[in-house]
Structures are given as C-alpha cells and as structure tokens.
Write an enzyme that holds these catalytic residues in place. Structure first.
Site, PDB file in Angstrom:
ATOM      1  N   HIS A 162      65.259  32.261  48.610  1.00  0.00           N
ATOM      2  CA  HIS A 162      66.109  32.882  47.851  1.00  0.00           C
ATOM      3  C   HIS A 162      67.545  32.095  48.340  1.00  0.00           C
ATOM      4  O   HIS A 162      68.521  31.803  47.533  1.00  0.00           O
ATOM      5  CB  HIS A 162      66.243  34.215  47.841  1.00  0.00           C
ATOM      6  CG  HIS A 162      65.023  35.183  47.431  1.00  0.00           C
ATOM      7  ND1 HIS A 162      64.260  35.947  47.923  1.00  0.00           N
ATOM      8  CD2 HIS A 162      64.784  35.165  45.975  1.00  0.00           C
ATOM      9  CE1 HIS A 162      63.465  36.253  47.149  1.00  0.00           C
ATOM     10  NE2 HIS A 162      63.623  35.944  45.890  1.00  0.00           N
ATOM     11  N   SER A 177      57.548  33.923  50.105  1.00  0.00           N
ATOM     12  CA  SER A 177      57.572  35.045  48.832  1.00  0.00           C
ATOM     13  C   SER A 177      58.008  36.361  49.414  1.00  0.00           C
ATOM     14  O   SER A 177      57.660  36.680  50.697  1.00  0.00           O
ATOM     15  CB  SER A 177      56.101  35.007  48.312  1.00  0.00           C
ATOM     16  OG  SER A 177      55.986  36.119  47.692  1.00  0.00           O
ATOM     17  N   SER A 178      58.576  36.964  48.562  1.00  0.00           N
ATOM     18  CA  SER A 178      58.848  38.518  48.850  1.00  0.00           C
ATOM     19  C   SER A 178      57.607  39.284  49.259  1.00  0.00           C
ATOM     20  O   SER A 178      57.738  40.207  50.136  1.00  0.00           O
ATOM     21  CB  SER A 178      59.500  39.309  47.869  1.00  0.00           C
ATOM     22  OG  SER A 178      60.638  38.677  47.543  1.00  0.00           O
ATOM     23  N   ARG A 179      56.359  38.919  48.742  1.00  0.00           N
ATOM     24  CA  ARG A 179      55.111  39.466  48.822  1.00  0.00           C
ATOM     25  C   ARG A 179      54.569  39.220  50.121  1.00  0.00           C
ATOM     26  O   ARG A 179      53.783  40.067  50.691  1.00  0.00           O
ATOM     27  CB  ARG A 179      54.159  39.173  47.558  1.00  0.00           C
ATOM     28  CG  ARG A 179      54.592  39.571  46.378  1.00  0.00           C
ATOM     29  CD  ARG A 179      53.662  39.321  45.272  1.00  0.00           C
ATOM     30  NE  ARG A 179      54.333  39.243  43.948  1.00  0.00           N
ATOM     31  CZ  ARG A 179      54.184  40.239  43.139  1.00  0.00           C
ATOM     32  NH1 ARG A 179      53.477  41.314  43.485  1.00  0.00           N
ATOM     33  NH2 ARG A 179      54.490  40.342  41.996  1.00  0.00           N
ATOM     34  N   LYS A 182      58.323  27.581  43.000  1.00  0.00           N
ATOM     35  CA  LYS A 182      57.060  28.037  43.345  1.00  0.00           C
ATOM     36  C   LYS A 182      56.546  28.771  42.034  1.00  0.00           C
ATOM     37  O   LYS A 182      55.462  28.898  41.945  1.00  0.00           O
ATOM     38  CB  LYS A 182      57.364  29.244  44.279  1.00  0.00           C
ATOM     39  CG  LYS A 182      55.969  30.006  44.839  1.00  0.00           C
ATOM     40  CD  LYS A 182      56.173  30.838  45.989  1.00  0.00           C
ATOM     41  CE  LYS A 182      56.760  32.099  45.708  1.00  0.00           C
ATOM     42  NZ  LYS A 182      55.935  32.806  44.923  1.00  0.00           N
ATOM     43  N   ASP A 183      57.458  29.581  41.172  1.00  0.00           N
ATOM     44  CA  ASP A 183      57.190  30.185  39.901  1.00  0.00           C
ATOM     45  C   ASP A 183      57.155  28.971  38.780  1.00  0.00           C
ATOM     46  O   ASP A 183      58.138  29.275  37.939  1.00  0.00           O
ATOM     47  CB  ASP A 183      57.824  31.428  39.650  1.00  0.00           C
ATOM     48  CG  ASP A 183      57.859  32.377  40.726  1.00  0.00           C
ATOM     49  OD1 ASP A 183      56.869  33.166  40.570  1.00  0.00           O
ATOM     50  OD2 ASP A 183      58.545  32.507  41.550  1.00  0.00           O
ATOM     51  N   GLN A 241      58.226  43.534  33.708  1.00  0.00           N
ATOM     52  CA  GLN A 241      57.489  42.372  33.991  1.00  0.00           C
ATOM     53  C   GLN A 241      56.315  42.642  34.792  1.00  0.00           C
ATOM     54  O   GLN A 241      55.519  41.767  35.221  1.00  0.00           O
ATOM     55  CB  GLN A 241      58.436  41.151  34.691  1.00  0.00           C
ATOM     56  CG  GLN A 241      58.475  41.536  36.155  1.00  0.00           C
ATOM     57  CD  GLN A 241      59.650  40.417  36.569  1.00  0.00           C
ATOM     58  OE1 GLN A 241      60.816  40.351  36.104  1.00  0.00           O
ATOM     59  NE2 GLN A 241      59.160  39.475  37.495  1.00  0.00           N
ATOM     60  N   GLY A 243      65.023  40.840  44.911  1.00  0.00           N
ATOM     61  CA  GLY A 243      65.297  41.447  46.352  1.00  0.00           C
ATOM     62  C   GLY A 243      64.388  40.979  47.131  1.00  0.00           C
ATOM     63  O   GLY A 243      63.655  40.299  46.999  1.00  0.00           O
ATOM     64  N   VAL A 290      60.437  26.479  49.371  1.00  0.00           N
ATOM     65  CA  VAL A 290      60.742  26.615  50.696  1.00  0.00           C
ATOM     66  C   VAL A 290      59.420  27.220  51.382  1.00  0.00           C
ATOM     67  O   VAL A 290      58.815  28.229  50.716  1.00  0.00           O
ATOM     68  CB  VAL A 290      62.019  27.428  50.937  1.00  0.00           C
ATOM     69  CG1 VAL A 290      62.139  27.531  52.476  1.00  0.00           C
ATOM     70  CG2 VAL A 290      63.280  27.033  50.187  1.00  0.00           C
TER      71      VAL A 290
HETATM   72  O1  PAF Z   1      61.349  35.449  39.967  1.00  0.00           O
HETATM   73  C1  PAF Z   1      61.826  36.714  39.985  1.00  0.00           C
HETATM   74  O2  PAF Z   1      62.128  37.039  41.266  1.00  0.00           O
HETATM   75  C2  PAF Z   1      61.948  37.466  38.768  1.00  0.00           C
HETATM   76  O3  PAF Z   1      60.785  36.977  37.849  1.00  0.00           O
HETATM   77  C3  PAF Z   1      63.166  37.131  37.971  1.00  0.00           C
HETATM   78  C4  PAF Z   1      63.389  35.987  37.438  1.00  0.00           C
HETATM   79  C5  PAF Z   1      64.279  37.630  39.061  1.00  0.00           C
HETATM   80  C6  PAF Z   1      63.210  38.037  36.936  1.00  0.00           C
HETATM   81  O4  PAF Z   1      62.937  39.441  37.369  1.00  0.00           O
END
Ligand code: PAF
Length: 279
Positions: free
Chosen positions: A37, A185-187, A149-150, A61, A31, A176
């Site tokens: 996204h 990033s959401s952060r 990015k990840d 996580q 989210g 992006v």
């Molecule tokens: O990249 C993320 O936003 C999260 O690590 C994911 C893949 C949705 C798993 O919770």
C-alpha cells in the site's frame, strides 16, 4: 494529516483542493496497510499534489461472512504508517456512511468477470465496483492507484471507469514482495509462523514455472504448478490459470500473440492468498 469519517467532511476538503488547483491522487484500501500500500501512496505522492487514502473494509465484496469478520483491522497502526508518507487525508468512513441504504446496483463486466476470482468469489467484483464507484464519486480524484497483485480487480476497475465515463486515470502499480518472494497482502498477517514459511512455495513455484515454460505445453504447466503447490501440506490451490492479460480468457498455446499472465489463488489454512506472474 487529517482523518475524516463522513462524505460531507471529505467533500469540503476536496472542494477546497479543487479550487486551489490541486491534482488529487487516490489510494483506496481496506486498511491493515503494508509496504505494498505504501508503494501506491508513494507513487501518488510523486505524481499528485494532494493524496487521499481511504480505509474501509467493504462488506459488499465479501462472499464469505467469516472472511469479513477475520479481515485484519487496525486504524491506529494504519494512521501511524501513513503519517510517514505524503498522504494528506485519510477517509475512514463507517459502513452506515457508505451504505445508508443497501446498494442494489448490479454491474455487468462481461467475460472478464466470468473467470478466476469471478468464479470462485461470486458477487465479489460487484461489491468492489459498488464501493469503488462510491469512493470515486466522493473523492473525485484525477489519478487512482491500484496494485497489480489484484490483476483481475484492476481490469474490472478499468472497465468500470470506461463504462461510467469517469475522468480518472487508473495507475497500475507493481506487486511488492517480501524478501522471500511472498506477495505482500493484508491477509499475510493472519498466517501462523508455519503457514507463513510454507506460503513462499506459491511465488517460488510461479517463478519456476516461468523458467520451465519452454519444456511444457500450457495445460501440462498448469498441472505442474498445481501439483507442486498442493504437494505442500499447508497449501491447497483453488485455481491456477494462464490468461490473455487483456481479455483475461485462458490461453491454449504459447504461440498466441498476446501478453500472458498466470494467476493463482491458494488456500493456506483458512487464509486465501492470490498472486500472479507474467509469462
Ligand atoms: O483492493 C482492495 O483493497 C479493495 O478491493 C478496494 C479496491 C479497496 C475496494 O474495497
């Protein structure tokens, strides 16, 4: 566009789509959606006939409780943003739905998890694998879309798909960036105005490092990047590594016949930002 909360409701819809021959594209998210996204959803919409987006802040996580609590959440805004895309279905479960019992599975991804994020966020990738495997089981997609990015997360997911024989194509999608270069990033939503302005130093330094590469050996360039970023009072580098993009092991010289990627994690106040660049 429907929003479902339970695996049972999701399964009914997925079963119907399978019967009618849809190609299912899946974008897992936590989210706080942004244009990064949305680019994944767009790609899924171009390549698949039915697009599912999951929104779930996965507790397993997070290795830091405060980070989990502070993680931005706004389902209403996420739904509004997805209304404008080719998303067909949002799966937004509760933690009880995804973890009716504690997930005790322990994955072993070998060397690719023993570097970078794996070192600084112990348990993080195990939690990612737990939730992504549960989501894959529930959504049963043909394609799943992940941002570059990840980068290390993407490598872990690819390995998990191989280890577990999932019939799913993993589609990596480009980073992006904001107009000033900061990786979306959401952060970023958690940054103050001053932090946000100073955070641009991260991508700028990475891009400069690519240009300066021929003037430095690998170790000296790593030092240059870390010092340049840490000279900014708002920023504190956790790690900067230049690694083989397949094994994720650090490289020692530029001659190695492998694709090289520089990956970084930087603290900007309490906000931890990651980014990467190909060398
Ligand atoms: O990249 C993320 O936003 C999260 O690590 C994911 C893949 C949705 C798993 O919770």
């Amino acid at each position: 566009m429907e929003v479902v909360r339970t695996i049972k409701d999701l399964s009914k819809i997925i079963d119907n789509q399978r019967v009618s021959g849809s190609k299912i594209g899946f974008v897992p998210t936590m989210g706080a959606l942004h244009q990064g996204h949305i680019s994944l959803v767009k790609r899924a919409g171009e390549e698949c006939s039915f697009v599912v987006v999951s929104i779930f802040v996965n507790p397993t996580q997070f290795n830091n409780k405060e980070d989990l609590e502070r993680y931005p959440r706004d389902l209403g805004a996420d739904v509004a943003l997805l209304e404008k895309t080719k998303c067909n279905l949002i799966f937004a479960p509760t933690a009880e739905e995804m973890y009716p019992e504690p997930d005790t599975r322990a994955f072993n991804f070998g060397d690719i998890e023993n570097v970078m994020e794996g070192v600084y966020r112990p348990g993080h990738f195990n939690g990612v694998a737990q939730i992504v495997s549960k989501l894959f089981d529930a959504v049963r997609p043909d394609n799943a879309y992940f941002g570059l990015k990840d980068f290390q997360q993407l490598a872990i997911i690819k390995k998990m798909v191989n280890m577990m024989n999932y019939p799913i194509t993993i589609v990596p999608c480009a980073i992006v960036r904001e107009a000033d270069g900061l990786a979306m990033s959401s952060r970023n939503k958690l940054l103050s105005k001053e932090q946000r302005e100073n955070a641009t130093v991260i991508s700028k330094t990475l891009f400069d490092a690519v240009k300066l590469k021929d003037n430095y050996d690998v170790e000296s360039l790593k030092k240059w990047v870390t010092e340049t970023i840490n000279n900014n009072p708002y920023l504190d580098t956790e790690y900067f590594e230049i690694v083989n993009d397949t094994t994720l092991q650090p490289i020692n010289n530029w001659d190695e016949k492998v694709n090289k990627i520089g990956c970084i994690a930087v603290h900007c106040g309490k906000v931890r930002l990651i980014d990467n660049v190909m060398f």
